[in-house]
Design a protein around this motif. Structure first.
Motif, PDB file in Angstrom:
ATOM      1  N   UNK A  60      40.278  54.721  30.597  1.00 56.15           N
ATOM      2  CA  UNK A  60      41.501  53.774  30.172  1.00 56.15           C
ATOM      3  C   UNK A  60      42.268  53.650  31.801  1.00 56.15           C
ATOM      4  N   UNK A  61      42.402  54.888  32.160  1.00 51.04           N
ATOM      5  CA  UNK A  61      43.344  55.039  33.464  1.00 51.04           C
ATOM      6  C   UNK A  61      42.451  54.560  34.579  1.00 51.04           C
ATOM      7  N   UNK A  62      41.420  54.673  34.533  1.00 52.78           N
ATOM      8  CA  UNK A  62      40.220  54.155  35.509  1.00 52.78           C
ATOM      9  C   UNK A  62      40.425  52.426  35.330  1.00 52.78           C
ATOM     10  N   UNK A  63      40.225  52.037  34.220  1.00 54.68           N
ATOM     11  CA  UNK A  63      40.499  50.577  33.986  1.00 54.68           C
ATOM     12  C   UNK A  63      41.647  50.143  34.434  1.00 54.68           C
ATOM     13  N   UNK A  64      42.781  50.714  34.262  1.00 53.54           N
ATOM     14  CA  UNK A  64      44.271  50.352  34.803  1.00 53.54           C
ATOM     15  C   UNK A  64      43.988  50.171  36.281  1.00 53.54           C
ATOM     16  N   UNK A  65      43.399  51.325  37.170  1.00 45.88           N
ATOM     17  CA  UNK A  65      43.312  51.244  38.507  1.00 45.88           C
ATOM     18  C   UNK A  65      42.698  49.854  39.151  1.00 45.88           C
ATOM     19  N   UNK A  66      41.232  49.844  38.576  1.00 46.42           N
ATOM     20  CA  UNK A  66      40.416  48.613  38.797  1.00 46.42           C
ATOM     21  C   UNK A  66      41.153  47.096  38.471  1.00 46.42           C
ATOM     22  N   UNK A  67      41.989  47.079  37.350  1.00 46.70           N
ATOM     23  CA  UNK A  67      42.585  45.955  37.143  1.00 46.70           C
ATOM     24  C   UNK A  67      43.765  45.680  38.072  1.00 46.70           C
ATOM     25  N   UNK A  68      44.381  46.707  38.408  1.00 48.95           N
ATOM     26  CA  UNK A  68      45.463  46.447  39.423  1.00 48.95           C
ATOM     27  C   UNK A  68      45.134  46.062  40.653  1.00 48.95           C
ATOM     28  N   UNK A  69      44.022  46.598  41.218  1.00 43.88           N
ATOM     29  CA  UNK A  69      43.387  46.251  42.321  1.00 43.88           C
ATOM     30  C   UNK A  69      42.646  44.908  42.176  1.00 43.88           C
ATOM     31  N   UNK A  70      41.878  44.521  41.189  1.00 42.25           N
ATOM     32  CA  UNK A  70      41.234  43.310  41.000  1.00 42.25           C
ATOM     33  C   UNK A  70      42.685  42.279  41.191  1.00 42.25           C
ATOM     34  N   UNK A  71      43.867  42.341  40.614  1.00 39.70           N
ATOM     35  CA  UNK A  71      44.618  41.512  40.604  1.00 39.70           C
ATOM     36  C   UNK A  71      44.941  41.117  42.132  1.00 39.70           C
ATOM     37  N   UNK A  72      44.883  42.114  42.905  1.00 38.77           N
ATOM     38  CA  UNK A  72      45.268  42.205  44.461  1.00 38.77           C
ATOM     39  C   UNK A  72      43.948  41.123  45.151  1.00 38.77           C
ATOM     40  N   UNK A  73      42.994  41.398  44.771  1.00 35.82           N
ATOM     41  CA  UNK A  73      41.653  40.627  45.245  1.00 35.82           C
ATOM     42  C   UNK A  73      41.820  39.272  44.841  1.00 35.82           C
ATOM     43  N   UNK A  74      42.214  38.887  43.630  1.00 30.25           N
ATOM     44  CA  UNK A  74      42.351  37.602  43.021  1.00 30.25           C
ATOM     45  C   UNK A  74      43.721  36.759  43.538  1.00 30.25           C
ATOM     46  N   UNK A  75      44.717  37.680  44.068  1.00 26.70           N
ATOM     47  CA  UNK A  75      45.818  37.022  44.184  1.00 26.70           C
ATOM     48  C   UNK A  75      46.569  36.583  42.881  1.00 26.70           C
ATOM     49  N   UNK A  76      46.395  37.553  42.015  1.00 31.70           N
ATOM     50  CA  UNK A  76      47.102  36.934  40.635  1.00 31.70           C
ATOM     51  C   UNK A  76      48.239  37.942  40.558  1.00 31.70           C
ATOM     52  N   UNK A  77      49.269  37.494  39.932  1.00 34.54           N
ATOM     53  CA  UNK A  77      50.683  38.201  39.819  1.00 34.54           C
ATOM     54  C   UNK A  77      51.081  38.398  38.405  1.00 34.54           C
ATOM     55  N   UNK A  78      50.095  37.703  37.349  1.00 38.49           N
ATOM     56  CA  UNK A  78      50.528  38.051  35.820  1.00 38.49           C
ATOM     57  C   UNK A  78      49.433  38.537  35.258  1.00 38.49           C
ATOM     58  N   UNK A  79      49.580  39.596  34.408  1.00 39.03           N
ATOM     59  CA  UNK A  79      48.867  40.129  33.552  1.00 39.03           C
ATOM     60  C   UNK A  79      49.164  40.256  32.227  1.00 39.03           C
ATOM     61  N   UNK A  80      48.255  40.079  31.273  1.00 36.74           N
ATOM     62  CA  UNK A  80      48.981  40.192  29.600  1.00 36.74           C
ATOM     63  C   UNK A  80      50.432  39.394  29.719  1.00 36.74           C
ATOM     64  N   UNK A  81      50.352  38.218  30.235  1.00 39.42           N
ATOM     65  CA  UNK A  81      51.521  37.124  30.194  1.00 39.42           C
ATOM     66  C   UNK A  81      52.920  37.922  30.814  1.00 39.42           C
ATOM     67  N   UNK A  82      52.876  38.810  31.537  1.00 44.74           N
ATOM     68  CA  UNK A  82      54.110  39.323  32.168  1.00 44.74           C
ATOM     69  C   UNK A  82      53.708  39.757  33.636  1.00 44.74           C
TER      70      UNK A  82
END
Length: 335
Positions: A60-82
């Motif tokens: 699950x922590x690995x998932x957090x790491x990849x999601x955080x990096x994925x948001x950088x790649x996609x230039x997204x600044x919101x996750x799960x509504x915040x």
């Protein structure tokens, strides 16, 4: 988060804040990855419950790491509504008087570093799970493989989004498989089996089942990314179109006479009317139904492996957004 990680937060106030924001990013979600791991371990009569729980937390922590990096790649600044990590730090920079570009850069830097910390924490958690040396090495090998496959899939996804070449449907499906299956499904299924002392043929079969599950998961995520309810999913309904992702949904549409105009809606921000038009196009050309049916086929193939082993997948239906993305014409499809 590990005790070691909490101590690391005392390095400086700046780092302490970064750790707090990372902890916030790790909250929420359905936690299906650790559940899948421990359910597999228990179904195969494993007795390493503490180790299974810790390795599940590592995944699950690995998932957090990849999601955080994925948001950088996609230039997204919101996750799960915040605001996510980059969004939080971008906001802090703006409050301090930074202009837009500078604030974006600060947010991206913080997110990259936070993802690195989470990734290191995941590896540490596996390495210190308490299993015997041979089992721990096998788990680390599985983790390493998952990381390499996921990185390859993410980079291929970005490359396809450059618009330099049109991806084939097979290439697009391969990205869907690599981005999600390796770490979210194959890894927890196989790690649970390894901790239970299962034979290697069972571990291999569960790797294939995970590949199928991950493909189904990503296909449904693609549907939710265009057709889903933002309030329910927490996922932007225009993000995939804005970043011109060559998902199977888009690639299939391009191959049909009625869906070739989908390119008109890619690579830019869409207003509500344009999003509705894109949805109508993807539905009329059959892309939405094709993706939905392919996801169902992948899920059925995975169940052909997991069901005889007693590994339940019942919790994955609402989790993956079936309720939002699929018409209620087949209630048993994900039961």
């Amino acid at each position: 988060m590990s005790e070691g990680g909490r101590r690391a937060g005392d390095v400086s106030s700046e780092h302490g804040l970064l750790w707090e924001v990372l902890q916030e990013a790790s909250q929420g979600g359905k936690r299906f990855r650790p559940r899948l791991l421990t359910d597999t371990h228990d179904a195969l009569d494993g007795d390493q419950h503490q180790a299974a729980a810790q390795v599940g937390a590592a995944v699950e922590l690995l998932h957090t790491a990849l999601v955080v990096h994925d948001d950088v790649i996609d230039d997204d600044h919101v996750r799960r509504g915040r605001p996510n990590v980059s969004g939080t730090y971008r906001g802090l920079a703006e409050v301090s008087g930074a202009d837009g570009a500078t604030a974006d850069g600060y947010g991206q830097a913080a997110a990259i570093l936070a993802g690195d910390l989470a990734l290191a924490g995941a590896v540490r958690a596996v390495a210190t799970c308490g299993a015997d040396t041979a089992t721990t090495h096998r788990l680390l090998d599985l983790l390493d493989t998952a990381l390499h496959v996921s990185a390859a899939g993410e980079l291929a996804d970005v490359r396809h989004g450059l618009g330099l070449a049109t991806a084939s449907l097979q290439e697009s499906l391969r990205v869907a498989e690599q981005k999600t299956a390796a770490y979210s499904f194959s890894l927890p299924l196989q790690a649970g089996a390894v901790l239970a002392g299962a034979d290697e043929d069972v571990v291999a079969e569960l790797g294939e089942a995970g590949r199928r599950l991950g493909t189904a998961f990503q296909l449904v995520d693609d549907l939710v990314g265009v057709f889903g309810d933002v309030a329910a999913s927490g996922k932007s309904s225009t993000g995939d179109l804005r970043t011109a992702k060559q998902t199977p949904l888009v690639v299939y549409a391009r191959g049909t006479h009625d869906g070739q105009q989908i390119d008109h809606y890619l690579g830019r921000d869409l207003d509500a009317c344009e999003l509705a038009a894109a949805r109508d196009l993807l539905t009329a050309c059959g892309a939405r139904d094709w993706v939905r049916n392919r996801a169902r086929q992948e899920l059925a193939a995975a169940r052909a492996v997991t069901d005889p082993l007693g590994i339940s997948l019942s919790g994955l239906g609402p989790l993956t957004g079936w309720d939002a993305a699929l018409p209620q014409d087949d209630p048993g499809a994900v039961a």
